[in-house]
Design an enzyme around this catalytic site. Sequence first.
Site, PDB file in Angstrom:
ATOM      1  N   ARG A 123       0.837  -1.206   0.000  1.00 46.29           N
ATOM      2  CA  ARG A 123       0.000   0.000   0.000  1.00 46.29           C
ATOM      3  C   ARG A 123       0.868   1.251   0.000  1.00 46.29           C
ATOM      4  NH1 ARG A 123      -2.787   2.920   4.142  1.00 46.29           N
ATOM      5  NH2 ARG A 123      -2.016   1.450   5.700  1.00 46.29           N
ATOM      6  N   ARG A 311      -6.343  -0.507  -5.125  1.00 48.91           N
ATOM      7  CA  ARG A 311      -5.356   0.521  -5.490  1.00 48.91           C
ATOM      8  C   ARG A 311      -4.374  -0.074  -6.496  1.00 48.91           C
ATOM      9  NH1 ARG A 311      -4.141   3.974  -0.761  1.00 48.91           N
ATOM     10  NH2 ARG A 311      -5.802   5.208  -1.663  1.00 48.91           N
ATOM     11  N   ARG A 338      16.470   0.876  -3.485  1.00 47.75           N
ATOM     12  CA  ARG A 338      17.639   0.878  -2.599  1.00 47.75           C
ATOM     13  C   ARG A 338      17.933  -0.557  -2.173  1.00 47.75           C
ATOM     14  NH1 ARG A 338      18.608   4.794   2.631  1.00 47.75           N
ATOM     15  NH2 ARG A 338      16.655   3.856   3.367  1.00 47.75           N
ATOM     16  N   GLY A 455      22.942  11.784   3.842  1.00 44.96           N
ATOM     17  CA  GLY A 455      22.056  11.165   4.828  1.00 44.96           C
ATOM     18  C   GLY A 455      22.578  11.546   6.199  1.00 44.96           C
ATOM     19  N   LEU A 457      21.470  11.562   9.086  1.00 46.68           N
ATOM     20  CA  LEU A 457      21.152  10.725  10.249  1.00 46.68           C
ATOM     21  C   LEU A 457      22.190   9.614  10.410  1.00 46.68           C
ATOM     22  CD1 LEU A 457      17.304  10.555   9.643  1.00 46.68           C
ATOM     23  CD2 LEU A 457      18.456  11.852  11.432  1.00 46.68           C
ATOM     24  N   ASP A 629      13.797   5.268  11.553  1.00 45.15           N
ATOM     25  CA  ASP A 629      14.231   4.064  10.845  1.00 45.15           C
ATOM     26  C   ASP A 629      15.578   3.666  11.440  1.00 45.15           C
ATOM     27  OD1 ASP A 629      16.138   5.708   9.713  1.00 45.15           O
ATOM     28  OD2 ASP A 629      15.558   5.335   7.637  1.00 45.15           O
TER      29      ASP A 629
END
EC number: 2.3.3.9
Length: 723
Positions: A123, A311, A338, A455, A457, A629
């Site tokens: 989804r 969908r 990725r 990135g 983080l 994450d």
Amino acid sequence: MDRVEKYGLQIDAGLHRFLVEEAMPGTGVDADRFFSAFSDLVHDLGPKNRALLVKRDELQARLDGWYREHGAPVDMEAYEAFLREIGYLLPEGPDFYVSTANVDSEIATIAGPQLVVPVMNARYALNAANARWGSLYDALYGTDAIAETDGAERGKGYNPKRGAKVIAWAREFLDASAPLAAGRWSDAKSFSVEGATLTVTLADGTKSAPRNSVQFAGYAGDPAAPSEIVLRRNGLHIVIVLDATTPIGKADAAGISDVVLESAITTIMDCEDSIAAVDAEDKVLVYRNWLGLMKGDLEEEVTKGGRAFTRRLNPDRAYTAPDGATLTLPGRSLMLVRNVGHLMTNPAVLDRDGEEVPEGLMDAMVTALIALHDIGRNGRRANSRSGSMYVVKPKMHGPEEVAFACEIFARVEAALGLPANAMKMGIMDEERRTTVNLKECIRAARERVVFINTGFLDRTGDEIHTSMEAGPMIRKGDMKQAPWISAYENWNVDVGLECGLSGHAQIGKGMWAMPDLMAAMLEQKIVHPKAGANTAWVPSPTAATLHATHYHRVNVAEVQASLKSRTRAKLADILSVPVAARPNWTEEEIQRELDNNAQGILGYVVRWVDQGVGCSKVPDINNVGLMEDRATLRISAQHMANWLHHGIVSEAQIVETMQRMAAIVDGQNAGDPNYQPMAGRFEESIAFQAALDLVLKGREQPNGYTEPVLHRRRLELKAKQGA
């Protein structure tokens, strides 16, 4: 686990069945050819993969020893000399330009938002792919972008006062993006297309048109009374929807029922940090959804507001151009995939020695096989019209590892009959050794590179782990103001422009991690295009629509052209270590830092380990929902491990904090029927033990990565459930 033996590989039977019965048909690749090449890839390159990981550990050991002796570097020349001596900092070669060819315009020339979505969730994947277009009205109405003051509350039913504010905001946006020669968009009464011109009739009867006629790109319906009008600015499209039969259109003086913006230009379908895939069963789910996206037949049954529907991927959008020709605009975001990095192995496939194969090799082989449905000889060309596959490669440390990824891609291309360099590479600049050697990393992938992305983080997590022995780090919230981080962000743009990425590749910026705070995002995230980034990450389709407005206000190509002459950011700033000069925090400040870190860790880990959810919106200590994450987890765990190591906190204090915050996290998840509480069962809660491991054993984790602990604990839980 049943396994099928092929060319020395022991392949999980479920994965084998998926590959042979679902993924291969229609690609022109037969099973023998595939498995023979896969075996060669694993047995030829597996040893090289392992050697690169050993090198990471050796360099870290040298760094640890230096920091134990010297502390945080004061004499930067001596520190730099040491980094060069051990091969951490490499010589920079002559100037060059990248030569990546056959790149779709969404990456090469169009600046706009980028979504990152867990491909394991069909989804979410469909919503992201379809987020190429988004309703500006919905994005404004449904978020805090419009304040709930003066009677403009969201409420349950439609609030006309709020609606009026939304419409006013959108009209002002049109005035800024596609100004009229005379009058304002709020004065518009009706629209018609006369010849190649859009005529806008104003309330006083005068006729107007876009000030810049080139901005009129097309229309749908009857030219005398079009149903849709397409405008263009900075390569991005705006669709004005005209429908007086809808409640919004009926109440609108010009019959405008919506303003739809081209939003998520590109989407990363993520097999890495936002998912929890620990075995063959999980990997098949990942690969099956990627297959559905590449074949165009992914579907999901959705129930919304008591209504059930299916969908699917949206079709392209067809319009009439001003010259009468057909204008076709892509209906979907351009998809990248990725893969995982070089670190992890996966039990889905074993090599001839019975060892798990490097997961990055498996991802490259399988995701590329599946991409043949789009770019192979019989491919649909529905994702990439240029015949390229876009693979984001994360967590690489330095040019040698980038070159290794290129070697993997070349082997896969040859095995699958793809042209050389069809597999493009996005380089995540999220490890310190890649940052400081960025030019050489790009050189290693000069024929493949399609993006470099900061990135911040993961990069902060690596910063903490790299210099773990240097001393106690500054507080997590202060990291964004540390000298290294602004230098790192600028350096990425500077080096990318030096290497000629403009017109070939994206220079990207990181995630807005607060999906509920859209007013703040509208105010702040414009700094990314202003910094020369032609893409930046957003957490939702709604955020993509709102962030798209920034690329109307900022012409990134012009910004990049102006930045080419600035002096490159200083390496010494990037190498400065964010150690607290005087760690004189109060007990309250220390405890608050621990509480906040512990809450983020537990809120994320409990869903990862217990439910296999790899990306969660976790409330922080101030009850602000943050997208968590593995990258955010890495920072929090490494930060706590660092303070423990340097005696700022004790192990007993960490355990007490974790236990206390576990009760709070349990309370936040009380509405989830599948949730298993941690409080009162700390010893038996595998998730709680995983969270403790990440901190108490944080120093010994390779480069501070969280995957080894998470995978081991999730597999432990799955085994327990299966017993």
